[in-house]
Write an enzyme that holds these catalytic residues in place. Structure first.
Site, PDB file in Angstrom:
ATOM      1  N   GLY A  99      29.485   0.687  18.252  1.00  0.00           N
ATOM      2  CA  GLY A  99      30.223   1.950  18.144  1.00  0.00           C
ATOM      3  C   GLY A  99      31.626   1.712  18.671  1.00  0.00           C
ATOM      4  O   GLY A  99      31.862   1.775  19.880  1.00  0.00           O
TER       5      GLY A  99
ATOM      6  N   ASN B  10      25.745  10.776  23.557  1.00  0.00           N
ATOM      7  CA  ASN B  10      25.172  12.043  24.034  1.00  0.00           C
ATOM      8  C   ASN B  10      24.227  12.682  23.027  1.00  0.00           C
ATOM      9  O   ASN B  10      24.396  12.453  21.833  1.00  0.00           O
ATOM     10  CB  ASN B  10      26.321  13.031  24.315  1.00  0.00           C
ATOM     11  CG  ASN B  10      26.895  12.832  25.696  1.00  0.00           C
ATOM     12  OD1 ASN B  10      26.150  12.652  26.651  1.00  0.00           O
ATOM     13  ND2 ASN B  10      28.222  12.865  25.808  1.00  0.00           N
TER      14      ASN B  10
ATOM     15  N   ARG C  32      26.578  19.125  24.849  1.00  0.00           N
ATOM     16  CA  ARG C  32      26.142  17.763  24.521  1.00  0.00           C
ATOM     17  C   ARG C  32      24.856  17.814  23.697  1.00  0.00           C
ATOM     18  O   ARG C  32      24.632  16.981  22.822  1.00  0.00           O
ATOM     19  CB  ARG C  32      25.955  16.942  25.791  1.00  0.00           C
ATOM     20  CG  ARG C  32      27.273  16.703  26.541  1.00  0.00           C
ATOM     21  CD  ARG C  32      27.048  15.977  27.847  1.00  0.00           C
ATOM     22  NE  ARG C  32      28.287  15.702  28.562  1.00  0.00           N
ATOM     23  CZ  ARG C  32      28.822  16.550  29.463  1.00  0.00           C
ATOM     24  NH1 ARG C  32      28.249  17.699  29.739  1.00  0.00           N
ATOM     25  NH2 ARG C  32      29.946  16.208  30.089  1.00  0.00           N
TER      26      ARG C  32
ATOM     27  N   ASN D 262      22.838  12.408  16.525  1.00  0.00           N
ATOM     28  CA  ASN D 262      22.888  11.164  17.298  1.00  0.00           C
ATOM     29  C   ASN D 262      21.526  10.517  17.516  1.00  0.00           C
ATOM     30  O   ASN D 262      21.443   9.316  17.749  1.00  0.00           O
ATOM     31  CB  ASN D 262      23.609  11.413  18.629  1.00  0.00           C
ATOM     32  CG  ASN D 262      25.111  11.578  18.421  1.00  0.00           C
ATOM     33  OD1 ASN D 262      25.609  11.381  17.304  1.00  0.00           O
ATOM     34  ND2 ASN D 262      25.832  11.937  19.463  1.00  0.00           N
TER      35      ASN D 262
ATOM     36  N   VAL E 262      25.373   5.274  26.110  1.00  0.00           N
ATOM     37  CA  VAL E 262      26.488   6.164  26.443  1.00  0.00           C
ATOM     38  C   VAL E 262      26.454   7.428  25.574  1.00  0.00           C
ATOM     39  O   VAL E 262      26.842   8.510  26.013  1.00  0.00           O
ATOM     40  CB  VAL E 262      27.844   5.427  26.240  1.00  0.00           C
ATOM     41  CG1 VAL E 262      29.023   6.308  26.609  1.00  0.00           C
ATOM     42  CG2 VAL E 262      27.880   4.126  27.039  1.00  0.00           C
TER      43      VAL E 262
ATOM     44  N   ASP F 139      30.990  -1.824  14.439  1.00  0.00           N
ATOM     45  CA  ASP F 139      31.056  -0.440  13.959  1.00  0.00           C
ATOM     46  C   ASP F 139      30.521  -0.387  12.532  1.00  0.00           C
ATOM     47  O   ASP F 139      30.654  -1.342  11.767  1.00  0.00           O
ATOM     48  CB  ASP F 139      32.480   0.128  14.008  1.00  0.00           C
ATOM     49  CG  ASP F 139      32.462   1.651  14.033  1.00  0.00           C
ATOM     50  OD1 ASP F 139      32.538   2.229  15.140  1.00  0.00           O
ATOM     51  OD2 ASP F 139      32.329   2.275  12.956  1.00  0.00           O
TER      52      ASP F 139
ATOM     53  N   HIS G  14      23.111  14.636  32.616  1.00  0.00           N
ATOM     54  CA  HIS G  14      24.535  14.663  32.284  1.00  0.00           C
ATOM     55  C   HIS G  14      24.816  15.895  31.423  1.00  0.00           C
ATOM     56  O   HIS G  14      24.924  15.819  30.207  1.00  0.00           O
ATOM     57  CB  HIS G  14      24.882  13.381  31.521  1.00  0.00           C
ATOM     58  CG  HIS G  14      26.329  13.260  31.182  1.00  0.00           C
ATOM     59  ND1 HIS G  14      27.326  13.384  32.106  1.00  0.00           N
ATOM     60  CD2 HIS G  14      26.961  13.010  30.000  1.00  0.00           C
ATOM     61  CE1 HIS G  14      28.495  13.217  31.516  1.00  0.00           C
ATOM     62  NE2 HIS G  14      28.299  12.997  30.234  1.00  0.00           N
TER      63      HIS G  14
ATOM     64  N   VAL H 240      35.438   5.664  22.883  1.00  0.00           N
ATOM     65  CA  VAL H 240      34.833   5.162  24.129  1.00  0.00           C
ATOM     66  C   VAL H 240      34.599   3.645  24.037  1.00  0.00           C
ATOM     67  O   VAL H 240      34.834   2.907  24.996  1.00  0.00           O
ATOM     68  CB  VAL H 240      33.505   5.890  24.448  1.00  0.00           C
ATOM     69  CG1 VAL H 240      32.891   5.334  25.718  1.00  0.00           C
ATOM     70  CG2 VAL H 240      33.720   7.392  24.575  1.00  0.00           C
ATOM     71  N   GLY H 241      34.164   3.200  22.868  1.00  0.00           N
ATOM     72  CA  GLY H 241      33.912   1.760  22.679  1.00  0.00           C
ATOM     73  C   GLY H 241      35.192   0.953  22.880  1.00  0.00           C
ATOM     74  O   GLY H 241      35.192  -0.090  23.549  1.00  0.00           O
TER      75      GLY H 241
END
Ligand code: NAD
Length: 310
Positions: free
Chosen positions: A7, A118, A86, A93, A116, A31, A173, A11-12
């Site tokens: 990914g 969500n 989230r 996801n 990582v 990716d 989280h 963030v990646g």
């Protein structure tokens, strides 16, 4: 050491950059968008003469390139948009995590896996189930970020260096996460000695909503620099066997009265992943808050199991 990031979105990329700048390991970016990761890796590596690093970074669309990685980070998945929780990301996801986890088990069966994407604690659970990895080898990134946010807010309020501040945030989280003022200090002095309760309550609430606050400014996605630095810190602890104590999402088997779920707790993180789960004494109120937060994760997992989605 070989670290792969599946990914290569915001963030990646942030994670990769921090890892490369700190020369932690060679990095593989993956990716699903054809040629995207290749382009990102090319761009980053062309700064190496200026930034003076000699670790390598390569990008691919083929997930098989993660073969024999020591650490795999999964940042594949949709981020939040304004107004979303989230949990709203779950349906999209979970499909991505199931496929990616299968690939990780196939190509990097001995890796430590950091999730990582969500909703964090639920997808860490999915990753554990799909890979069948040992419990200590699957870790979710959340508490280290939430604690960093809390630390920063405390430092700003007191006008001290963030380096001076330690803080602890436990639980899932989400908006029910559990910042713990009693275990948050400025050079060892509990913040309860330094700030009035009303101010601490305000900082706790801001910490809980900090991710959403950034989403409301960015509008097209969620935070990535602070999450990327949090992941990089975890990866460094594993690669260099630092054995630091940091809050992360770990699978609990009765610790803190939580059974069969991922939740944020202090762990010792090192070469083997979760080297130890540290159990702190909590007040009745802190325990209740932790159980409320973990209970929300449990409800979603039970629902997914009922629907045969995991
Ligand atoms: P992003 O949209 O910028 O990047 C996601 C990337 O994943 C995209 O490039 C996409 O093409 C890729 N992708 C999708 N499916 C894939 C697959 N099967 N294989 C490989 N790549 C795939 O999103 P982002 O901002 O980088 O966020 C990524 C995830 O991390 C989101 O789910 C977000 O909610 C989560 N996140 C978690 C935390 C945390 O504290 N745990 C913090 C920030 C973001």
């Amino acid at each position: 050491m070989k670290v792969s990031i599946i990914g290569s979105g915001k963030v990646g990329i942030a994670t990769a950059l921090y890892l490369i700048e700190k020369k932690v390991a060679d990095v593989i970016l993956i990716d699903v968008i054809k040629n995207w990761a290749e382009g990102i890796a090319m761009d980053i590596v062309q700064a190496s003469p200026i930034r003076r690093y000699d670790v390598s970074i390569c990008g691919y669309s083929e997930v098989s390139k993660i073969q024999d990685s020591d650490v795999v980070v999964v940042t594949a998945g949709k981020p939040r948009l304004p107004g979303m929780s989230r949990e709203d990301l779950l349906r999209d996801n979970i499909k991505i995590m199931k496929q990616v986890a299968k690939d990780v088990a196939k190509y990097a069966p001995n890796t430590i896996l950091i999730t990582v994407s969500n909703p964090l604690d639920i997808l860490a659970y999915v990753a554990l189930k799909v890979t069948g990895f040992a419990l200590k080898k699957v870790i979710g990134m959340a508490g280290i970020l939430d604690s960093s946010r809390f630390r920063y807010f405390i430092a700003s309020e007191l006008g001290v260096s963030p380096k001076n501040v330690t803080a602890l945030v436990l639980g899932g989280h989400g908006d029910l996460m559990v910042p713990l003022p009693r275990y948050s200090t400025v050079h060892g002095i509990p913040i309860t000695e330094l700030l009035p309760k009303s101010t601490i309550d305000r900082l706790v609430e801001r910490t809980r909503k900090a991710g959403g606050e950034i989403v409301s400014y960015l509008k097209t996605g969620s935070a990535y620099w602070s999450p990327g630095s949090s992941v990089a810190e975890m990866v460094e602890c594993i690669v260099r066997d630092r054995r630091r104590i940091v809050p992360c999402s770990a699978y609990l088997r009765g610790e803190y009265g939580v059974e069969g779920l991922f939740a944020g707790v202090p762990i010792k993180i090192g070469r083997n992943g979760v080297e130890e789960i540290i159990e702190l004494t909590l007040t009745t109120e802190e325990k209740q808050a932790l159980h409320l937060s973990a209970g929300k994760v449990k409800d979603v997992i039970e629902q997914l199991e009922t629907e045969n989605l995991i």
